[in-house]
Motif scaffolding. Structure first.
Motif, mmCIF file in Angstrom:
data_model
loop_
_atom_site.group_PDB
_atom_site.id
_atom_site.type_symbol
_atom_site.label_atom_id
_atom_site.label_comp_id
_atom_site.label_asym_id
_atom_site.label_seq_id
_atom_site.Cartn_x
_atom_site.Cartn_y
_atom_site.Cartn_z
ATOM 1 N N MET A 170 12.538 5.258 -17.729
ATOM 2 C CA MET A 170 12.309 5.099 -16.292
ATOM 3 C C MET A 170 10.831 5.305 -15.961
ATOM 4 O O MET A 170 10.265 4.589 -15.138
ATOM 5 N N MET A 171 10.215 6.283 -16.609
ATOM 6 C CA MET A 171 8.788 6.513 -16.413
ATOM 7 C C MET A 171 7.992 5.265 -16.796
ATOM 8 O O MET A 171 7.150 4.787 -16.017
ATOM 9 N N ALA A 175 0.834 -1.207 0.000
ATOM 10 C CA ALA A 175 0.000 0.000 0.000
ATOM 11 C C ALA A 175 0.862 1.247 0.000
ATOM 12 O O ALA A 175 0.450 2.295 -0.537
ATOM 13 N N TRP A 176 2.048 1.171 0.588
ATOM 14 C CA TRP A 176 3.001 2.293 0.587
ATOM 15 C C TRP A 176 3.858 2.301 -0.680
ATOM 16 O O TRP A 176 4.098 3.357 -1.281
ATOM 17 N N LEU A 177 4.335 1.124 -1.101
ATOM 18 C CA LEU A 177 5.334 1.031 -2.175
ATOM 19 C C LEU A 177 4.770 1.393 -3.544
ATOM 20 O O LEU A 177 5.401 2.151 -4.299
ATOM 21 N N TRP A 179 4.567 7.643 -8.084
ATOM 22 C CA TRP A 179 4.941 9.050 -7.897
ATOM 23 C C TRP A 179 6.286 9.332 -8.570
ATOM 24 O O TRP A 179 6.433 10.340 -9.281
ATOM 25 N N ILE A 180 7.256 8.436 -8.354
ATOM 26 C CA ILE A 180 8.576 8.625 -8.982
ATOM 27 C C ILE A 180 8.438 8.573 -10.500
ATOM 28 O O ILE A 180 9.090 9.340 -11.221
ATOM 29 N N ALA A 181 7.579 7.680 -10.988
ATOM 30 C CA ALA A 181 7.347 7.606 -12.436
ATOM 31 C C ALA A 181 6.841 8.941 -12.966
ATOM 32 O O ALA A 181 7.257 9.400 -14.039
ATOM 33 N N SER A 182 5.940 9.581 -12.220
ATOM 34 C CA SER A 182 5.400 10.870 -12.663
ATOM 35 C C SER A 182 6.490 11.949 -12.687
ATOM 36 O O SER A 182 6.457 12.857 -13.524
ATOM 37 N N LEU A 241 5.967 -1.428 -13.420
ATOM 38 C CA LEU A 241 6.260 -2.141 -12.180
ATOM 39 C C LEU A 241 5.192 -1.885 -11.124
ATOM 40 O O LEU A 241 4.699 -2.820 -10.478
ATOM 41 N N SER A 242 4.834 -0.631 -10.941
ATOM 42 C CA SER A 242 3.808 -0.313 -9.937
ATOM 43 C C SER A 242 2.468 -0.927 -10.322
ATOM 44 O O SER A 242 1.738 -1.443 -9.465
#
Length: 323
Positions: free
Chosen positions: A94-95, A49-51, A57-60, A101-102
């Protein structure tokens, strides 16, 4: 010796691209959704739920660096992509990788989360590539993924999202739309030079401040009213005590913009946004404490807050020079 330097530069560039001063917020929101739905949920589900929101978010952020590369080359050439420390294609890859992955992790936990993951990804990419320069639509679209994060957190511990969390999802949507509008105010001059028609560019400072006041009032009303209807979910003393801290911080940020001379200086907007970045870590974790998991709120919230403040101190002057 000569090969180590470029590797170190690239690693630091990727750390910079991940914005460690903003990276912890989304995960706390997802975790809150899970805890409010099932306070005694298994640890592995809480980790996911956290990961998953954190990876999204990092993808964005990589997506923003990729799609904004031409604007950044004009107005912020020190950033990782226009400076050449990260290739544009690397940021794009990376995006894509982090979105995949997410999304995969989310679907493995609960296949129905694809109903949230797809629109969140679409709106995230649409914001970075097109909607950012479309006035208030850009700000609203940027707030939507956080609303979906609350519901995703709920769906990590049960099949469908808890209906009681829908008002909170709306609250986070309004809050983050306002936060994004404040960020657009900070970037008003550079967006104007780059041809981005954000809300501050189109309508000016006074209209932007009125919008910030309305967003602030909207999320405050919702967060104060929610326990009136769902008071069996939280300890009211903890809830209202902690939410008072976020409201005060939000008001301090807003008041500094309201009282600032016009046109509002970039430095004023950045200081106001720095307060919001701290405030939303508390906003993301207070629900965990109010739901009875105070030890988890401390375990997640205190390091998140400390690392956010440290990263902001170390990196903000470089990444967002006040000019």
């Amino acid at each position: 010796m000569h090969s180590a330097a470029p590797i170190r530069v690239k690693v630091l560039a990727h750390i910079e691209a991940c914005r460690p001063d903003t990276i912890f917020y989304a995960g706390t929101v997802g975790l809150s959704g899970a805890i409010l739905t099932k306070p005694d949920a298994a640890a592995d589900l809480l980790i996911l739920a956290w990961l998953v929101p954190t990876l999204a978010w990092i993808a964005s952020l990589y997506g923003g660096d990729y799609f904004d590369r031409e604007l950044d080359a004009l107005t912020k050439p020190h950033r990782p992509v226009p400076s050449g420390r990260i290739k544009a294609v690397t940021a794009r890859n990376m995006m894509v990788f982090l979105i995949a992955l997410s999304g995969l992790l989310a679907v493995l936990v609960n296949p129905l989360t694809v109903l949230l993951a797809i629109p969140a990804a679409v709106f995230g990419i649409a914001y970075a590539s097109w909607l950012k320069g479309r006035g208030l639509w850009g700000n609203i679209s940027r707030g939507l993924p956080t609303a979906m994060t609350v519901l995703y957190g709920s769906m990590t511990v049960q099949t469908l999202p808890d209906p009681a969390l829908i008002p909170l999802a709306l609250m986070f949507w309004i809050h983050d739309s306002g936060s994004n509008l404040l960020g657009a105010l900070c970037d008003r001059d550079s967006d104007r030079r780059g041809g981005y028609f954000t809300y501050p560019v189109l309508y000016g400072d006074e209209a932007t401040v009125r919008g910030l006041i309305q967003f602030f009032a909207g999320w405050v009303v919702l967060v104060l009213a929610w326990p009136v209807f769902f008071n069996d979910r939280v300890d009211l003393v903890t809830y209202y005590g902690l939410i008072a801290c976020t409201i005060v911080l939000g008001w301090i940020s807003l008041r500094s913009v309201i009282r600032a001379p016009r046109p509002i200086a970039r430095a004023v907007g950045l200081r106001a946004h720095e307060i919001v970045v701290i405030e939303r870590i508390i906003l993301g974790t207070f629900l965990i404490a109010a739901a009875g998991r105070i030890e988890l709120a401390v375990l997640v919230g205190v390091p998140s807050l400390a690392l956010t403040m440290l990263a902001r101190r170390l990196m903000r002057r470089r990444y967002e020079p006040r000019g």
